[in-house]
Design a protein around this motif. Structure first.
Motif, PDB file in Angstrom:
ATOM      1  N   GLY A 154       0.799  -1.216   0.000  1.00 34.26           N
ATOM      2  CA  GLY A 154       0.000   0.000   0.000  1.00 34.26           C
ATOM      3  C   GLY A 154       0.835   1.271   0.000  1.00 34.26           C
ATOM      4  O   GLY A 154       2.042   1.267  -0.254  1.00 34.26           O
ATOM      5  N   THR A 155       0.171   2.357   0.337  1.00 38.49           N
ATOM      6  CA  THR A 155       0.826   3.667   0.360  1.00 38.49           C
ATOM      7  C   THR A 155       1.542   3.864   1.689  1.00 38.49           C
ATOM      8  O   THR A 155       1.257   3.156   2.663  1.00 38.49           O
ATOM      9  N   GLU A 157       1.017   6.188   3.763  1.00 33.93           N
ATOM     10  CA  GLU A 157      -0.003   6.559   4.737  1.00 33.93           C
ATOM     11  C   GLU A 157      -0.683   5.318   5.314  1.00 33.93           C
ATOM     12  O   GLU A 157      -0.947   5.232   6.518  1.00 33.93           O
ATOM     13  N   GLU A 158      -0.972   4.342   4.429  1.00 31.16           N
ATOM     14  CA  GLU A 158      -1.597   3.100   4.888  1.00 31.16           C
ATOM     15  C   GLU A 158      -0.646   2.315   5.792  1.00 31.16           C
ATOM     16  O   GLU A 158      -1.069   1.735   6.791  1.00 31.16           O
ATOM     17  N   TYR A 159       0.634   2.317   5.422  1.00 30.63           N
ATOM     18  CA  TYR A 159       1.634   1.619   6.233  1.00 30.63           C
ATOM     19  C   TYR A 159       1.733   2.256   7.621  1.00 30.63           C
ATOM     20  O   TYR A 159       1.732   1.546   8.633  1.00 30.63           O
ATOM     21  N   GLU A 172      -0.562   3.967   9.118  1.00 40.21           N
ATOM     22  CA  GLU A 172      -1.824   3.677   9.816  1.00 40.21           C
ATOM     23  C   GLU A 172      -1.790   2.275  10.424  1.00 40.21           C
ATOM     24  O   GLU A 172      -2.221   2.074  11.565  1.00 40.21           O
ATOM     25  N   ARG A 173      -1.270   1.291   9.685  1.00 38.78           N
ATOM     26  CA  ARG A 173      -1.163  -0.067  10.224  1.00 38.78           C
ATOM     27  C   ARG A 173      -0.205  -0.103  11.419  1.00 38.78           C
ATOM     28  O   ARG A 173      -0.477  -0.774  12.418  1.00 38.78           O
ATOM     29  N   ARG A 193      -1.996   1.400  14.380  1.00 42.55           N
ATOM     30  CA  ARG A 193      -2.999   0.469  14.913  1.00 42.55           C
ATOM     31  C   ARG A 193      -2.309  -0.618  15.732  1.00 42.55           C
ATOM     32  O   ARG A 193      -2.757  -0.957  16.834  1.00 42.55           O
TER      33      ARG A 193
END
Length: 148
Positions: free
Chosen positions: A91-92, A94-96, A98-99, A102
């Motif tokens: 992914g991007t 930003e997604e990384y 976010e993971r 989390r």
């Protein structure tokens, strides 16, 4: 025949050839159920487990600094430099991030839950009259700058 004392022990393997053993002995008053006393001791000794399967507070703080650095790198240098510095991920950026955030939040929640269970078990043990305030000087060493 009457059960007047119950002793329960547990050996926890900490790895690296280290272990810790907890042993509790309780007197069972006449008229009380030995089975109930045993269940209570089992709950306490299980909750006192030094093995956490969670991250330490220092590890959580390190991960939080890493997340802050990731945000700064992405905003200052852009996604290409971010991808170069952080290797392969799905992914991007930003997604990384976010993971990672989390995962960090879940790890903090697990640590908080473990600390809560441990504190509750120590309180239960103290309420039984089995704990005293003991202080190990090795636990209070202060960093005096000689280690740098």
């Amino acid at each position: 025949m009457r059960v007047s004392k119950i002793t329960i022990g547990r050996l926890y393997n900490l790895g690296s050839y280290e272990h810790i053993r907890y042993e509790l002995t309780a007197e069972v008053p006449e008229g009380e159920s030995p089975a109930t006393a045993l269940l209570g001791l089992e709950k306490i000794i299980t909750a006192l487990s030094p093995k956490t399967s969670t991250h330490t507070r220092d590890e959580l703080a390190r991960d939080l600094r890493r997340l802050e650095e990731m945000h700064a790198l992405l905003s200052d240098e852009g996604p290409e430099k971010f991808r170069y510095r952080h290797g392969h991920f799905e992914g991007t950026p930003e997604e990384y991030i976010e993971r990672c955030e989390r995962s960090h939040s879940e790890n903090v929640a697990r640590r908080d839950a473990w600390e809560g269970r441990s504190a509750k078990a120590r309180k239960m043990l103290e309420d039984l009259g089995g704990a005293a305030n003991w202080k190990d000087a090795k636990l209070d060493w202060e960093r005096d700058g000689d280690w740098d």
